[in-house]
Design a protein around this motif. Structure first.
Motif, PDB file in Angstrom:
ATOM      1  N   GLY A 127      41.379  54.241  40.291  1.00  0.00           N
ATOM      2  CA  GLY A 127      40.139  54.283  41.033  1.00  0.00           C
ATOM      3  C   GLY A 127      39.851  52.981  41.750  1.00  0.00           C
ATOM      4  O   GLY A 127      40.677  52.076  41.799  1.00  0.00           O
ATOM      5  N   ALA A 128      38.640  52.871  42.307  1.00  0.00           N
ATOM      6  CA  ALA A 128      38.295  51.781  43.216  1.00  0.00           C
ATOM      7  C   ALA A 128      37.836  50.480  42.562  1.00  0.00           C
ATOM      8  O   ALA A 128      37.761  49.468  43.254  1.00  0.00           O
ATOM      9  CB  ALA A 128      37.222  52.253  44.196  1.00  0.00           C
ATOM     10  N   ASN A 136      37.377  46.818  41.223  1.00  0.00           N
ATOM     11  CA  ASN A 136      38.210  45.640  41.416  1.00  0.00           C
ATOM     12  C   ASN A 136      38.757  45.158  40.073  1.00  0.00           C
ATOM     13  O   ASN A 136      38.019  45.040  39.100  1.00  0.00           O
ATOM     14  CB  ASN A 136      37.402  44.516  42.058  1.00  0.00           C
ATOM     15  N   TYR A 138      46.749  43.876  50.746  1.00  0.00           N
ATOM     16  CA  TYR A 138      46.061  44.468  49.609  1.00  0.00           C
ATOM     17  C   TYR A 138      44.746  43.760  49.325  1.00  0.00           C
ATOM     18  O   TYR A 138      44.508  42.622  49.750  1.00  0.00           O
ATOM     19  CB  TYR A 138      46.954  44.426  48.364  1.00  0.00           C
ATOM     20  N   ASN A 139      43.890  44.439  48.583  1.00  0.00           N
ATOM     21  CA  ASN A 139      42.649  43.879  48.082  1.00  0.00           C
ATOM     22  C   ASN A 139      42.665  43.950  46.562  1.00  0.00           C
ATOM     23  O   ASN A 139      43.610  44.473  45.958  1.00  0.00           O
ATOM     24  CB  ASN A 139      41.446  44.635  48.650  1.00  0.00           C
ATOM     25  N   LYS A 143      52.075  49.513  47.604  1.00  0.00           N
ATOM     26  CA  LYS A 143      50.640  49.418  47.345  1.00  0.00           C
ATOM     27  C   LYS A 143      50.044  50.812  47.225  1.00  0.00           C
ATOM     28  O   LYS A 143      50.421  51.723  47.958  1.00  0.00           O
ATOM     29  CB  LYS A 143      49.955  48.658  48.491  1.00  0.00           C
ATOM     30  N   GLN A 144      49.113  50.979  46.289  1.00  0.00           N
ATOM     31  CA  GLN A 144      48.303  52.196  46.238  1.00  0.00           C
ATOM     32  C   GLN A 144      46.895  51.830  46.681  1.00  0.00           C
ATOM     33  O   GLN A 144      46.200  51.083  45.999  1.00  0.00           O
ATOM     34  CB  GLN A 144      48.268  52.806  44.842  1.00  0.00           C
ATOM     35  N   SER A 145      46.468  52.327  47.805  1.00  0.00           N
ATOM     36  CA  SER A 145      45.175  51.935  48.368  1.00  0.00           C
ATOM     37  C   SER A 145      44.023  52.445  47.505  1.00  0.00           C
ATOM     38  O   SER A 145      43.941  53.629  47.175  1.00  0.00           O
ATOM     39  CB  SER A 145      45.020  52.476  49.794  1.00  0.00           C
ATOM     40  N   ASN A 146      43.145  51.515  47.125  1.00  0.00           N
ATOM     41  CA  ASN A 146      41.924  51.843  46.388  1.00  0.00           C
ATOM     42  C   ASN A 146      42.190  52.578  45.087  1.00  0.00           C
ATOM     43  O   ASN A 146      41.331  53.310  44.585  1.00  0.00           O
ATOM     44  CB  ASN A 146      40.968  52.663  47.259  1.00  0.00           C
ATOM     45  N   GLY A 147      43.382  52.401  44.531  1.00  0.00           N
ATOM     46  CA  GLY A 147      43.685  53.013  43.244  1.00  0.00           C
ATOM     47  C   GLY A 147      43.698  54.519  43.259  1.00  0.00           C
ATOM     48  O   GLY A 147      43.439  55.171  42.240  1.00  0.00           O
ATOM     49  N   ASN A 167      41.373  45.807  44.530  1.00  0.00           N
ATOM     50  CA  ASN A 167      41.354  47.125  43.880  1.00  0.00           C
ATOM     51  C   ASN A 167      42.561  47.974  44.287  1.00  0.00           C
ATOM     52  O   ASN A 167      42.552  49.189  44.089  1.00  0.00           O
ATOM     53  CB  ASN A 167      40.062  47.867  44.217  1.00  0.00           C
ATOM     54  N   ASP A 168      43.583  47.329  44.847  1.00  0.00           N
ATOM     55  CA  ASP A 168      44.802  48.033  45.267  1.00  0.00           C
ATOM     56  C   ASP A 168      45.947  47.717  44.306  1.00  0.00           C
ATOM     57  O   ASP A 168      46.477  46.601  44.340  1.00  0.00           O
ATOM     58  CB  ASP A 168      45.222  47.613  46.685  1.00  0.00           C
TER      59      ASP A 168
END
Length: 616
Positions: free
Chosen positions: A485-486, A488, A461-462, A409-413, A464-465
């Protein structure tokens, strides 16, 4: 609490005299990375007591005889050296974390891998090596998760003994880090140095933000500087010496940086970085081929220090790593031409120029249906609360061993990929493999039914991840846009790969490749079907010319239609490299493409056709 100052000096004298046996380090005579390799040869091949054996080891290695001196478990994440401990654990089995888990600090303790076990895919003997696995509070262990150890800027969470989680201050890494209290920073640094030495033969293949991909230096410059600083600021204690002796009695190997703290400077501060690249491998040749594989051989490259491995490329795309002078490339398409080249690397991760390129052609198919080149994501659930579930499917024509695969996972892009969740087991051709966050609601999908259920941070994850599917730490498929980037891209919805998509793609195309469903739709998990085409063109209705092509080609419809169509071009590894939707422009520029063979797919109305395209 440190109450026994006079006793500490007594302990230190006793334990210093009870260190390594005579001549244990007699062959450690070098400097720099030569010394590190000599130490590796001394401490390798230790006795593996198994994962459950760690709790047996802790009964002698991690008992508090130095602070409260009360015989409790000495936990670096809860010990308060200047006051009363917030809680204590007995050495028996009753306070170990079990299936009930934990909610708060003080509930239970478990086994903390200072180097996360996901880094080495939970493999033995690393997974049960007590020299870098310590007993810690379960809750704080969970907070630390897989994050690197370093200095925190502003804490977002602080444990009861002052250990902190927060954004990194380490140059080149902006993600979260975990900072222990000052009392144990040197202890943890020396565990990292032990790991870098004991596993010198495999560490170059481990992906972790603190590592630089080499077997000698191991650490990035910024993280290495931090570890050396902690090593110097918090010298070896009587507690560490006792722990080293106790583990030696169980494992029959020692942490040399506790016995000889000076080795840290001798190894890591006297060795200049090697910047000399190896020579290119020579005599690359295709030894044999089948309908879906090619065997390659080559002659060794040379290096001023030594070549440690080779990377094999297929049609200019990385395929796999090898340590020897041959490779078997699988998952290829029958009756297809491929280009291959190989590069060499050394222990400092210097990369050679490519070898000469050779061409190989797979044999004709002996039967079977259409197949893809790789496994790929086919379903993504980003639902209510903990409903985070992924599906991967296999249409390669053969069973795939998942030991080389992981998701990250890449957090928040933004920032680096997460540490990754290693996949396990196998996936049969034509079947799907479900990966579920273990706290997902059973009303959506029961995690117990998944092929892999985990509490990994990479499953938390969310929308935007970005989520990546990796093979040998190389990205092969993605949901979301890396460094996008962030914003969604898939919040509160289920995505299901279109049946016409038959392989992975490192460029996320939500509209072109995915169907969207409302939140918490989980009914499709566990199976997937693909259809290479709907109604097909008659092959005489459509042509491309010239083919082979150098700069551009033109699409020609037999009846001269000006209606719009969609064109997609794929590499032979299944990666989409070009797409133009709803266009009537029949001229396609390809001068920026790498030379090689591609598949071009034209869709017009409900008809599709795939043809081979050769770019010179």
């Amino acid at each position: 609490m440190k109450k026994f100052y006079i006793l500490l000096f007594t302990f230190y004298a006793v334990f210093c005299s009870a260190q390594a046996p005579a001549n244990y380090y007699s062959t450690a005579t070098g400097t720099g990375y030569t010394l590190k390799t000599q130490l590796y040869n001394i401490i390798k091949d230790h006795t593996d007591n198994g994962y459950s054996g760690l709790y047996v080891t802790y009964q002698t290695s991690d008992i508090d005889n130095f602070y409260e001196n009360d015989g409790s478990i000495l936990d670096m994440y809860s010990e308060n050296p200047n006051g009363n401990d917030p809680y204590n654990y007995s050495a028996g089995a009753t306070q170990r974390c079990g299936s009930a888990g934990y909610s708060n600090e003080g509930d239970c303790y478990n086994r903390e891998h200072i180097i996360p076990q996901s880094v080495f895919d939970e493999k033995a003997p690393m997974v049960s090596d007590a020299h870098f696995i310590t007993p810690t509070d379960g809750k704080v262990n969970g907070v630390r998760s897989n994050y690197p150890h370093s200095v925190v800027a502003t804490p977002t969470q602080t444990s009861l003994n002052g250990s902190k989680l927060g954004a990194s201050t380490t140059a080149g890494y902006s993600g979260l880090v975990f900072e222990p209290i000052d009392e144990f920073k040197g202890d943890i640094a020396r565990m990292y140095f032990y790991f870098a030495t004991r596993y010198e033969n495999t560490v170059a293949g481990y992906s972790y933000p603190m590592f630089n991909g080499t077997s000698n230096k191991v650490f990035t410059p910024a993280f290495l500087s931090q570890l050396i600083a902690w090593h110097n600021q918090d010298p070896v204690s009587a507690r560490e010496i006792a722990r080293n002796n106790a583990i030696y009695a169980r494992q029959n190997n020692r942490n040399p940086y506790i016995d000889h703290p000076e080795y840290v400077a001798t190894i890591w501060t006297t060795e200049a970085d090697d910047t000399t690249v190896p020579t290119a491998p020579s005599n690359l040749a295709v030894a044999s081929s089948t309908s879906n594989s090619v065997n390659l051989t080559w002659s060794a490259a040379t290096d001023n220090v030594g070549v440690t491995g080779y990377a094999v490329y297929v049609n200019s795309v990385f395929k796999q790593n090898e340590t020897g002078l041959s490779a078997t490339i699988t998952g290829l398409t029958p009756s297809t031409s491929y280009n291959f080249y190989v590069v060499a690397r050394d222990a400092s991760n210097n990369i050679s120029v490519p070898s000469s390129t050779v061409n190989g052609v797979t044999a004709a198919s002996t039967g079977g249906g259409n197949t893809g080149s790789e496994i790929f994501f086919t379903e993504y659930v980003e639902g209510s609360s903990n409903n985070k579930i992924l599906e991967i499917s296999n249409f390669t024509g053969t069973t795939v061993n998942l030991s080389d695969y992981s998701i990250k996972k890449q957090s928040n892009g933004a920032g680096a990929w997460g540490p990754g969740l290693a996949l396990t087991g196998t996936i049969n051709d034509g079947t799907s493999y479900v990966i579920a966050y273990n706290l997902a609601a059973t009303s959506c999908y029961n995690p117990a039914s998944a092929n892999l259920s985990s509490n990994s941070t990479d499953l938390q994850y969310n929308g935007n991840d970005p989520i990546g599917l990796f093979k040998n730490n190389v990205l092969i498929d993605i949901i979301g846009t890396f460094n996008g980037g962030a914003p969604n891209f898939a919040i509160d919805e289920t995505l299901r790969r279109k049946p016409t998509v038959t392989g992975p793609n490192t460029t996320f195309n939500k509209t072109g490749e995915w169907d969207s469903y409302p939140k918490d739709i989980c009914s499709g998990l566990g199976s997937h079907t693909v259809t290479l085409s709907n109604e097909e063109f008659n092959t005489t209705e459509f042509s491309i010319y010239p083919n082979p092509v150098t700069h551009q080609f033109t699409i020609n419809f037999k009846y001269g239609s000006d209606e719009s169509f969609t064109i997609a071009i794929y590499s032979l590894l299944g990666q989409k490299v070009f797409e133009r939707q709803n266009t009537n422009n029949k001229t396609i520029e390809v001068q920026d493409f790498s030379k090689g063979t591609y598949l071009i797919k034209i869709t017009k109305d409900s008809k599709t056709l795939t043809k081979k395209l050769i770019i010179n």
